[in-house]
Write a protein that holds these residues in place. Structure first.
Motif, PDB file in Angstrom:
ATOM      1  N   THR A 116       2.474  -4.405   2.002  1.00 37.81           N
ATOM      2  CA  THR A 116       1.393  -3.533   2.465  1.00 37.81           C
ATOM      3  C   THR A 116       0.059  -4.253   2.425  1.00 37.81           C
ATOM      4  O   THR A 116      -0.762  -4.108   3.346  1.00 37.81           O
ATOM      5  CB  THR A 116       1.336  -2.268   1.588  1.00 37.81           C
ATOM      6  OG1 THR A 116       2.607  -1.607   1.632  1.00 37.81           O
ATOM      7  CG2 THR A 116       0.267  -1.312   2.084  1.00 37.81           C
ATOM      8  N   GLU A 117      -0.166  -5.029   1.388  1.00 42.73           N
ATOM      9  CA  GLU A 117      -1.409  -5.781   1.301  1.00 42.73           C
ATOM     10  C   GLU A 117      -1.504  -6.815   2.417  1.00 42.73           C
ATOM     11  O   GLU A 117      -2.573  -7.001   3.020  1.00 42.73           O
ATOM     12  CB  GLU A 117      -1.493  -6.470  -0.060  1.00 42.73           C
ATOM     13  CG  GLU A 117      -2.818  -7.181  -0.302  1.00 42.73           C
ATOM     14  CD  GLU A 117      -2.854  -7.868  -1.652  1.00 42.73           C
ATOM     15  OE1 GLU A 117      -3.725  -7.546  -2.474  1.00 42.73           O
ATOM     16  OE2 GLU A 117      -1.996  -8.743  -1.882  1.00 42.73           O
ATOM     17  N   ARG A 119      -4.253  -6.218   9.735  1.00 42.92           N
ATOM     18  CA  ARG A 119      -4.808  -5.114  10.518  1.00 42.92           C
ATOM     19  C   ARG A 119      -6.326  -5.166  10.556  1.00 42.92           C
ATOM     20  O   ARG A 119      -6.943  -4.912  11.610  1.00 42.92           O
ATOM     21  CB  ARG A 119      -4.343  -3.787   9.924  1.00 42.92           C
ATOM     22  CG  ARG A 119      -4.809  -2.558  10.691  1.00 42.92           C
ATOM     23  CD  ARG A 119      -4.369  -1.298   9.966  1.00 42.92           C
ATOM     24  NE  ARG A 119      -2.943  -1.324   9.687  1.00 42.92           N
ATOM     25  CZ  ARG A 119      -2.339  -0.485   8.849  1.00 42.92           C
ATOM     26  NH1 ARG A 119      -3.045   0.417   8.192  1.00 42.92           N
ATOM     27  NH2 ARG A 119      -1.046  -0.555   8.655  1.00 42.92           N
ATOM     28  N   ASN A 153       2.876   2.751  11.018  1.00 42.44           N
ATOM     29  CA  ASN A 153       1.878   2.173  10.134  1.00 42.44           C
ATOM     30  C   ASN A 153       2.270   2.415   8.684  1.00 42.44           C
ATOM     31  O   ASN A 153       2.732   3.487   8.312  1.00 42.44           O
ATOM     32  CB  ASN A 153       0.499   2.777  10.405  1.00 42.44           C
ATOM     33  CG  ASN A 153       0.013   2.463  11.803  1.00 42.44           C
ATOM     34  OD1 ASN A 153       0.309   1.403  12.338  1.00 42.44           O
ATOM     35  ND2 ASN A 153      -0.724   3.375  12.395  1.00 42.44           N
ATOM     36  N   GLU A 156       1.487   3.544   5.439  1.00 44.86           N
ATOM     37  CA  GLU A 156       0.455   4.341   4.795  1.00 44.86           C
ATOM     38  C   GLU A 156       0.447   4.079   3.295  1.00 44.86           C
ATOM     39  O   GLU A 156       1.416   3.610   2.708  1.00 44.86           O
ATOM     40  CB  GLU A 156       0.699   5.826   5.074  1.00 44.86           C
ATOM     41  CG  GLU A 156       0.675   6.162   6.566  1.00 44.86           C
ATOM     42  CD  GLU A 156       0.937   7.639   6.792  1.00 44.86           C
ATOM     43  OE1 GLU A 156       1.215   8.341   5.799  1.00 44.86           O
ATOM     44  OE2 GLU A 156       0.871   8.073   7.942  1.00 44.86           O
ATOM     45  N   SER A 157      -0.662   4.415   2.679  1.00 50.22           N
ATOM     46  CA  SER A 157      -0.803   4.169   1.247  1.00 50.22           C
ATOM     47  C   SER A 157       0.073   5.142   0.468  1.00 50.22           C
ATOM     48  O   SER A 157       0.163   6.322   0.786  1.00 50.22           O
ATOM     49  CB  SER A 157      -2.265   4.337   0.833  1.00 50.22           C
ATOM     50  OG  SER A 157      -2.706   5.646   1.114  1.00 50.22           O
ATOM     51  N   ASN A 168      -2.201  -4.925   5.725  1.00 50.20           N
ATOM     52  CA  ASN A 168      -3.579  -4.451   5.790  1.00 50.20           C
ATOM     53  C   ASN A 168      -4.545  -5.591   6.088  1.00 50.20           C
ATOM     54  O   ASN A 168      -5.530  -5.407   6.815  1.00 50.20           O
ATOM     55  CB  ASN A 168      -3.960  -3.762   4.480  1.00 50.20           C
ATOM     56  CG  ASN A 168      -3.294  -2.411   4.326  1.00 50.20           C
ATOM     57  OD1 ASN A 168      -2.941  -1.760   5.324  1.00 50.20           O
ATOM     58  ND2 ASN A 168      -3.102  -1.972   3.099  1.00 50.20           N
TER      59      ASN A 168
END
Length: 336
Positions: free
Chosen positions: A150-151, A157, A49, A51-52, A154
């Motif tokens: 990542t955006e 998800r 995953n 992660e931020s 997300n």
């Protein structure tokens, strides 16, 4: 390998890998396993995953630590103080789109891809200082690209219900095999619209096999390579820069060149009528792309016509002046 951990973090957010070699290579392996001669910027994301990523700051008034996440408006200025020495705001979720005709804000929000694409654009009336930082500019582009991805991940998800991921055939087969869904782990399904996902690559592979099944073997295999000395690239370089310092110019010029090339082949029928075509773009060292093109012709090429098609020489300015017009027709090197 060096790993840097921030306080109160269970996993490392960044891993920097440096590959070096001190052993001499034998004559058999010379040229095969040499260490890279060009330093390139890359990001390695740890874990399945994404992660931020964040920055940990120490406040002046006390010893407490404060996190600044990647979606915060001050992230870019804190991560790259040389590029944003005045503390300019970066991307955040509350940026609204503006109607270009009226100048009023709309209800739609600006995505991270649109924001950073706007920042990297070349404008005649404004000096974009971000394009002058060379290797730091490379790191900035890679960092912001990871933020864009990542955006997107997300969004996928947290919107699995909208994507109807529960109706995928593999999930239904797993439930049918187990008899109940209690032991089925909740997975995040990447749709085919996400570039680089397994479904996306499988869809393109199936499309390629469909071409072969319908049209047979391709008639021509053409390789089109980016030339860093193209005048469209060199004319846009700033003083002291090389083509490797500006991957944005290289990518844009190559995209325009490959579009002109395909129009020259398909619409102007330089090799004859084309029944089908496809190409794949790959990136070499120093950020130079090249494309592999497959062509299916209506009139199949016979073995005695090969010599009239293959050209392995640079076009002469006197005999082939039209091939020297790089603004309209790119130089093409053809091979079977």
């Amino acid at each position: 390998m060096s790993v840097m951990n921030w306080p109160d973090c269970s996993k490392p957010h960044w891993i920097q890998c440096i590959l070096t070699t001190t052993k001499s290579l034998s004559a058999l392996t010379k040229g095969q396993f040499n260490a890279p001669t060009i330093n390139e910027v890359a990001v390695v994301i740890v874990g399945e995953n994404v992660e931020s990523r964040d920055i940990v700051l120490k406040r002046r008034d006390d010893c407490r630590l404060q996190r600044v996440y990647e979606t915060h408006r001050s992230y870019d200025a804190l991560q790259y103080p040389l590029m944003f020495c005045r503390g300019e705001d970066g991307y955040h979720f509350n940026i609204k789109m503006v109607n270009p005709t009226t100048g009023e804000e709309t209800n739609k929000k600006v995505s991270s891809m649109n924001f950073y694409a706007y920042r990297l654009m070349i404008r005649l009336d404004v000096d974009n200082h971000l394009l002058r930082y060379r290797r730091l500019f490379h790191q900035y582009c890679v960092d912001m690209y990871v933020k864009v991805q990542t955006e997107r991940l997300n969004f996928i998800r947290f919107n699995q219900s909208k994507l109807r991921s529960d109706e995928y055939i593999h999930l239904l087969d797993a439930i049918a095999t187990e008899g109940h869904a209690a032991n089925i782990v909740c997975l995040t399904i990447l749709p085919a619209t996400y570039v680089g996902s397994p479904r996306h690559m499988h869809e393109y592979a199936q499309d390629a096999m469909t071409y072969v099944r319908n049209y047979g073997r391709p008639d021509l295999f053409i390789t089109f390579t980016c030339n860093p000395k193209w005048p469209e690239i060199t004319n846009l370089l700033l003083p002291g820069q090389t083509s490797s310092d500006r991957p944005d110019i290289t990518a844009r010029v190559f995209k325009q060149k490959i579009t002109v090339l395909m129009n020259y082949i398909v619409k102007q029928k330089v090799f004859g009528a084309v029944s089908g075509w496809m190409y794949s773009v790959e990136w070499q060292k120093r950020g130079l792309p090249h494309a592999h093109i497959l062509l299916w012709m209506f009139d199949k090429i016979r073995p005695d016509q090969i010599d009239s098609i293959i050209s392995a020489e640079i076009p002469d300015k006197q005999t082939d002046p039209e091939m020297q017009i790089t603004n309209t027709i790119p130089n093409v090197f053809k091979k079977i």
